[in-house]
Structures are given as structure tokens and as C-alpha cells.
Design a protein around this motif. Sequence first.
Motif, PDB file in Angstrom:
ATOM      1  N   VAL A 483     -19.038  -0.179   3.366  1.00 21.41           N
ATOM      2  CA  VAL A 483     -18.987   0.501   2.255  1.00 21.41           C
ATOM      3  C   VAL A 483     -17.522  -0.127   1.571  1.00 21.41           C
ATOM      4  CG1 VAL A 483     -20.297   2.153   2.882  1.00 21.41           C
ATOM      5  CG2 VAL A 483     -17.663   2.411   3.196  1.00 21.41           C
ATOM      6  N   ALA A 484     -17.760  -0.117  -0.056  1.00 21.57           N
ATOM      7  CA  ALA A 484     -16.434  -0.505  -0.677  1.00 21.57           C
ATOM      8  C   ALA A 484     -15.364   0.295  -0.405  1.00 21.57           C
ATOM      9  CB  ALA A 484     -17.096  -0.410  -2.000  1.00 21.57           C
ATOM     10  N   LEU A 485     -15.412   1.614  -0.297  1.00 20.47           N
ATOM     11  CA  LEU A 485     -14.140   2.428  -0.011  1.00 20.47           C
ATOM     12  C   LEU A 485     -13.460   1.856   1.216  1.00 20.47           C
ATOM     13  CD1 LEU A 485     -15.056   5.932  -0.943  1.00 20.47           C
ATOM     14  CD2 LEU A 485     -13.495   4.134  -2.359  1.00 20.47           C
ATOM     15  N   PHE A 486     -14.082   1.321   2.264  1.00 23.08           N
ATOM     16  CA  PHE A 486     -13.657   0.984   3.528  1.00 23.08           C
ATOM     17  C   PHE A 486     -12.907  -0.378   3.079  1.00 23.08           C
ATOM     18  CE2 PHE A 486     -13.480  -1.274   7.509  1.00 23.08           C
ATOM     19  CZ  PHE A 486     -12.570  -0.727   8.361  1.00 23.08           C
ATOM     20  N   GLU A 487     -13.618  -1.391   2.545  1.00 25.20           N
ATOM     21  CA  GLU A 487     -13.294  -2.541   2.126  1.00 25.20           C
ATOM     22  C   GLU A 487     -11.772  -2.562   1.563  1.00 25.20           C
ATOM     23  OE1 GLU A 487     -16.233  -5.007   0.819  1.00 25.20           O
ATOM     24  OE2 GLU A 487     -17.444  -4.815   2.405  1.00 25.20           O
ATOM     25  N   HIS A 488     -11.698  -1.592   0.683  1.00 29.63           N
ATOM     26  CA  HIS A 488     -10.623  -1.569  -0.267  1.00 29.63           C
ATOM     27  C   HIS A 488      -9.620  -0.503   0.047  1.00 29.63           C
ATOM     28  CE1 HIS A 488     -12.483  -4.379  -3.460  1.00 29.63           C
ATOM     29  NE2 HIS A 488     -13.527  -3.980  -2.973  1.00 29.63           N
ATOM     30  N   ARG A 489      -9.803   0.045   1.120  1.00 32.96           N
ATOM     31  CA  ARG A 489      -9.011   0.943   2.084  1.00 32.96           C
ATOM     32  C   ARG A 489      -7.312   0.833   1.609  1.00 32.96           C
ATOM     33  NH1 ARG A 489     -10.740  -2.335   5.372  1.00 32.96           N
ATOM     34  NH2 ARG A 489      -9.313  -2.942   7.128  1.00 32.96           N
ATOM     35  N   ALA A 490      -7.034  -0.358   1.655  1.00 30.97           N
ATOM     36  CA  ALA A 490      -5.532  -0.748   1.647  1.00 30.97           C
ATOM     37  C   ALA A 490      -5.004  -0.563   0.319  1.00 30.97           C
ATOM     38  CB  ALA A 490      -5.354  -2.111   2.248  1.00 30.97           C
ATOM     39  N   TRP A 491      -5.875  -0.698  -0.530  1.00 35.25           N
ATOM     40  CA  TRP A 491      -5.563  -0.743  -2.089  1.00 35.25           C
ATOM     41  C   TRP A 491      -5.465   0.803  -2.471  1.00 35.25           C
ATOM     42  CZ3 TRP A 491      -7.832   0.732  -6.641  1.00 35.25           C
ATOM     43  CH2 TRP A 491      -7.150   0.328  -7.759  1.00 35.25           C
ATOM     44  N   TRP A 492      -6.500   1.550  -2.530  1.00 36.06           N
ATOM     45  CA  TRP A 492      -6.761   2.883  -3.043  1.00 36.06           C
ATOM     46  C   TRP A 492      -5.979   3.681  -2.601  1.00 36.06           C
ATOM     47  CZ3 TRP A 492      -8.425   6.899  -0.369  1.00 36.06           C
ATOM     48  CH2 TRP A 492      -9.365   6.652   0.669  1.00 36.06           C
ATOM     49  N   ALA A 493      -5.603   3.716  -1.003  1.00 34.64           N
ATOM     50  CA  ALA A 493      -4.540   4.749  -0.255  1.00 34.64           C
ATOM     51  C   ALA A 493      -3.618   4.644  -1.164  1.00 34.64           C
ATOM     52  CB  ALA A 493      -4.443   4.339   0.922  1.00 34.64           C
ATOM     53  N   SER A 494      -2.807   3.682  -1.677  1.00 38.02           N
ATOM     54  CA  SER A 494      -1.912   3.733  -2.595  1.00 38.02           C
ATOM     55  C   SER A 494      -1.415   2.457  -3.046  1.00 38.02           C
ATOM     56  CB  SER A 494      -0.411   4.206  -1.947  1.00 38.02           C
ATOM     57  OG  SER A 494       0.700   4.139  -2.695  1.00 38.02           O
ATOM     58  N   PRO A 495      -1.868   1.914  -4.623  1.00 42.55           N
ATOM     59  CA  PRO A 495      -1.661   0.699  -5.135  1.00 42.55           C
ATOM     60  C   PRO A 495      -0.229   0.232  -4.931  1.00 42.55           C
ATOM     61  CG  PRO A 495      -3.309   1.951  -6.235  1.00 42.55           C
ATOM     62  CD  PRO A 495      -2.817   2.986  -5.310  1.00 42.55           C
ATOM     63  N   VAL A 496       0.736   1.097  -5.442  1.00 39.82           N
ATOM     64  CA  VAL A 496       1.974   0.754  -5.430  1.00 39.82           C
ATOM     65  C   VAL A 496       2.525   0.428  -4.073  1.00 39.82           C
ATOM     66  CG1 VAL A 496       4.313   1.291  -6.105  1.00 39.82           C
ATOM     67  CG2 VAL A 496       2.635   2.238  -7.410  1.00 39.82           C
ATOM     68  N   ALA A 532     -13.244   2.366  -5.785  1.00 34.79           N
ATOM     69  CA  ALA A 532     -12.082   2.430  -5.453  1.00 34.79           C
ATOM     70  C   ALA A 532     -10.871   2.893  -6.629  1.00 34.79           C
ATOM     71  CB  ALA A 532     -11.535   0.729  -5.167  1.00 34.79           C
ATOM     72  N   TRP A 533     -11.210   2.497  -7.610  1.00 42.06           N
ATOM     73  CA  TRP A 533     -10.433   3.178  -8.805  1.00 42.06           C
ATOM     74  C   TRP A 533     -10.583   4.759  -8.966  1.00 42.06           C
ATOM     75  CZ3 TRP A 533      -6.656   0.954 -11.695  1.00 42.06           C
ATOM     76  CH2 TRP A 533      -6.515  -0.306 -11.846  1.00 42.06           C
ATOM     77  N   ILE A 534     -11.624   5.289  -8.701  1.00 37.07           N
ATOM     78  CA  ILE A 534     -11.955   6.686  -8.612  1.00 37.07           C
ATOM     79  C   ILE A 534     -11.034   7.264  -7.645  1.00 37.07           C
ATOM     80  CG2 ILE A 534     -13.517   8.703  -8.488  1.00 37.07           C
ATOM     81  CD1 ILE A 534     -15.658   6.716 -10.250  1.00 37.07           C
ATOM     82  N   ALA A 535     -11.307   6.679  -6.263  1.00 34.44           N
ATOM     83  CA  ALA A 535     -10.715   7.144  -5.122  1.00 34.44           C
ATOM     84  C   ALA A 535      -9.119   7.243  -5.466  1.00 34.44           C
ATOM     85  CB  ALA A 535     -11.091   6.159  -3.967  1.00 34.44           C
ATOM     86  N   ALA A 536      -8.633   5.972  -5.979  1.00 34.11           N
ATOM     87  CA  ALA A 536      -7.119   5.911  -6.170  1.00 34.11           C
ATOM     88  C   ALA A 536      -6.348   6.928  -7.210  1.00 34.11           C
ATOM     89  CB  ALA A 536      -6.731   4.369  -6.639  1.00 34.11           C
ATOM     90  N   ILE A 537      -7.282   7.235  -8.044  1.00 34.15           N
ATOM     91  CA  ILE A 537      -6.762   8.124  -9.073  1.00 34.15           C
ATOM     92  C   ILE A 537      -6.802   9.581  -8.560  1.00 34.15           C
ATOM     93  CG2 ILE A 537      -7.361   9.085 -11.348  1.00 34.15           C
ATOM     94  CD1 ILE A 537      -8.513   6.284 -12.239  1.00 34.15           C
ATOM     95  N   VAL A 538      -7.939   9.930  -7.790  1.00 36.84           N
ATOM     96  CA  VAL A 538      -8.103  11.292  -7.258  1.00 36.84           C
ATOM     97  C   VAL A 538      -6.893  11.375  -6.228  1.00 36.84           C
ATOM     98  CG1 VAL A 538      -9.519  12.726  -5.742  1.00 36.84           C
ATOM     99  CG2 VAL A 538     -10.527  11.395  -7.719  1.00 36.84           C
TER     100      VAL A 538
END
Length: 601
Positions: A483-496, A532-538
Amino acid sequence: MLDLYSAELRRFRKSAAAFAAANLLALALLQQLVEITTGPQSMHLVLLFFYTLAGCAFAAFQFGSYRHPSRWIWLLHRPLHRARILAALVLAALTMTVLAVALPMMIVLVGQARLTPRVIDARHYAGAACLALAALTGWLAGGWFMLHRSRWTFLVALFPLVLCVQFATARTALGLWLACDAMLLVLLYTAFSPSRATSAGAPAALPGAIVLSVCMYLALLWSGSVLYQVRQVLPGLAVPVTGDGYRATFRLTAPERVLAGLQGSTEAAAWRSALPGASAQIVGPAIRAIPVPDMVSNFGQVLFVLGETKWTFSADALRYRGVNMRTQNGAGWFGPVGGFSAQPIARGDTHGGKWLVDAHALYALDDAAPSVRKVLQVDPGEWLAGGVVWAGQQRLLLTNRRVLLLKPAGAGLAIERAIALPAAFGDVALVDAAQVADGTLVSVLSGYRHDDGAAPPRQIVYLAAHDGAVREVARRDMPHDYVALFEHRAWWASPVLHAIVSLPDLLIDHGNLPDDRAGALAPLILPRPASAWIAAIVAMLLAGAGAAWWTRRAGIAPGARLAWCLACLALGMPALLVLAILAPLPARARRFLPVNLKANR
């Protein structure tokens, strides 16, 4: 200060002498058995871990004894500032590290250089210095862990993994270890006090908050990934591997993969019948990284044996030095005039050919002489990703830019035709080739980095016809394996924090083959899906709200409260967990928390 420095040396002189003697004996025996200087990176990582653990154990004993009030009184009764007291302890630890760790390594290396025909380069001395600095790093990290009030500070052990464990040039590696030690020294100074109850709003908390946020991010990312993938393989929850997916296609043989890529092609009926018996081969990528000059560790073909002669690559001479294994006499040097640009990688082919692959040049190896001759040179911006591969009677070579179809040209090879890669080289998983009646089929399977949020997997098949034309004959898009959230986990967990952790790998030259005409920071600006953007913002909003609630109940000053809330809003959940570590709630506020949160002291 000098008296305290001398007292520490006298206190541990016997232990340091015993460790130095054992270290010298162990290194001398190990060098005779496995030759550490030419060993693989895994061996050097084991040594790195051992010396770091030894330094951490030394700090645990030393600072564990000083944590007793009577020992602190013994340290602080003299009219010295705590900075000078800490300086004396650090200098004593540095002296014992040099004598017990670095000196035995240097003795072994100098002895090997003077008394044996083995190759000892300047990078080997730098590697020994890095191991000694690793021991000092363990001492600094162990001291901070022992003096800090929270047991969760053991996460600081992840910090050297991010910053220092980089297989780059010796100069770069030394600079990274020194920078890491400087940061850990600052952390140790903030906790170097008889009282373990420091204010979380004080400036002293800032260095620890930054380092712990990076470490907490890595811990959450790795643990979350492991738990998710364990769940995927549990009975009844395993994700089926479909025949149309990337993983299933990757596991096929070369002929089967080319056949799978021809699905839906109206002109491939004759090719399908011939392919099971065709001589389809994997063209690459066989090489994804070329050793950089003066690399602090080893990578690729450091040595090989031809007959009775062992040839070892010298990073100082950029050539191979030979030693007769029976007589231990020197057998001279071999390599191109002026040497290789860096340590080459050896490759063989199905026709008995042997090749040495440099960053931008291909050499044919004659092991009878031995000698090498350059047979192909590509542009400086183009990197070779393997040796020559035969598909039927066609010779192919993969680079980070294109697939080269080669033909003989005198004593060398020339480019007959070229097929541009349809994806960035880092996304290319496999390139296969098969010879058919109409020419040569070339299949490019991309999606190597799709599990980390890069381009989705795709397979494209080209036909290089006998008349010289190159055209696309089939294209197949594949579904995502996760799923997309797993593939982008390193980013949305904390973009900075994702950008901070990624910077060392992106800015330090490890020899990784780059994407053609792509900037070094390109992985940081990959497009992200809406989920991923929604998960990062939340996650950031929840962290900010949690910080506001926590800092109010912890009684932190208004200025520090605002700083913590902004930091958690920017860095996400890792920063909120660090806040809970550095600013635990007072006893009266912990009555309303679950039992597992009360464990943090």
C-alpha cells in the motif's frame, strides 16, 4: 585538572595495558588467519561494533562509579569548573584509547608493511584511526547514557549509524567520526552534573533533543517496517504473489521474464515459441556501486589468485601487486599505464571472457600474462553497470544511461547500437536480452525502488532489429506490491527528519552509480501521493497537540513550551516521544497516565 588526568590514568593503567596486550595479540593472530586489510566490509563492521561496545562498557564502569554521591563529592571538591573536570576525563579516555586501541593496530600494520609483501596503503592507517574513534564514540555515548536520567537515551547508539558508518574515502570517514564525537561530547557535557534532574526547558536540552529525534525516527521507522512485514507473512494474512506483480516477475528466469513482458504484443507469436529455447541472459545491473579511491573499507575485487600468484589492489598505486603464495616473493605489478581510476570490479561471461570494470572504462583481462587492455571507454558522465554479456551471438553492456550492443573493432569493442533506459538507473531492477530471428529482444524491468516511494514498476521490451532499427514492441504496467502508506513510510513519518537522515547518504560519495543527469538531492523531491500527504499532516498535527498537552502538565516554562510545540509540529511524532523522554511528567500528573507510560523516570 592535570592531577585529575593523571589520577584517571593511574586508576586504569593496568586495565588499559591488559586490553592493549590482548588487542595486539588478537589482531596479530587474526591478520595471519584472514588478512584484515583485504577483508570484506562485514568483517570491518564486526570490528567497528566490537570496539564501540568496548568503549561503551568502559564508560558504563567509569561513570557508573562516579554516579554515587561520594564519588561526585571526590570529583567536585576541588575548585574546578565541571567543564575542566570533564576535559580531564575525556583526555584520559582519549589517551587510553590511543594506547590500548590505536597503538596495537598501528604496530600490526607497520609490521605487515615492513616484514611481509602484503599491500598496506595509507587508507589502512586511516581505517585503524576510525576504529579507535569508534571506541571513543562508544565511550562518549555510554557516558551520556549513564549520566542521563532517562533510560531511553540508549537510542543514541543509532546516531553513529546515520552519520559515521559510511564507506567513503578515508578523509571523509575520519571527518565524520570526529564530527560525531564532537556532538556526543556536547551531549555528555549537558548531563555531566551530580544532579540528574535537569530542566527540559533549559538550553542544555536542545542538543539531546536534536540527536534523540533523529534516533527516535529511525527506531520508529525500522520497528514499524518490521512489524508490518511480519504481519504480511503471518498465516492467513500473507499477501499472495500474483503472476503480474513486480516481485513475481523479478523471480522468473530470463526467458520467462522476456515472455512475460511480451504479453499483449500482437507481433510476438513467433518469438514466444522460440524463447523457451533461446539463449536469454541477464544483462544487469551486475554493478550498482564502484569503489571510490582511497575507500576506508573494501568493496569489489580487492584480490584474486592466478596460478600461484595472489594479486592485491593497492589504492596508493592504483594497480595490482603480485605475491607468489608458495615462496612469498614479489611478482611485480600489473594494470594499465597510469593505473585504474579506482579499484576495478571483475566480471566473467559465458564465452570464457574475463573483464575488469572501471567507472568509465572496460578492460579485457588476460590471466596468462597477466595483463589488461582497454577495450571500451564511455563518456565521463556515463558509468558502467556490468561486464560484457552474450545473448546468442550479440554482445551487450549496461550503463547507467543505456544498453549498449557491441561489435568487434580491432583489438577492442565499439558501440553498434544503443537503447536508452526508459527509467532512471536506480529504478532499473533487471535488464534481459534474448536473440530471436528478427534481432535481439531487450527487456527492461523497472521498479527497484518502488517500495521506497519511487516510480511504479513497469516492464518494456525493445527489439534491436538486424537492419539497425530499435523500436518498442511491448509494455506492461504492474500493480504495487504494498500500500502507498507503507511505500512512503519513511517520508510521511516525518518529512523533515527524513531529509536530515537522507542527507549523509546523498551528499557523501559512496561510489553508487548515479541516475543519468539527476541531481544529488533528487530523492528528496519525489512526488508523493495524496494519502502520504494526509498522513504526514495528521501526524504533525497530532504531535503538536500532544506537545501542547504534555508541556502544560509537565509545568514547562512558556518559552520552552512554545519551542517544544513548534518542534513537534515540524518533526512529528518522533519529537513528541523525545519530549516525553526529556520532560517526564511530575508524580502528581502521572496518576492519570497508563502504567506503561509511568515507567519513564
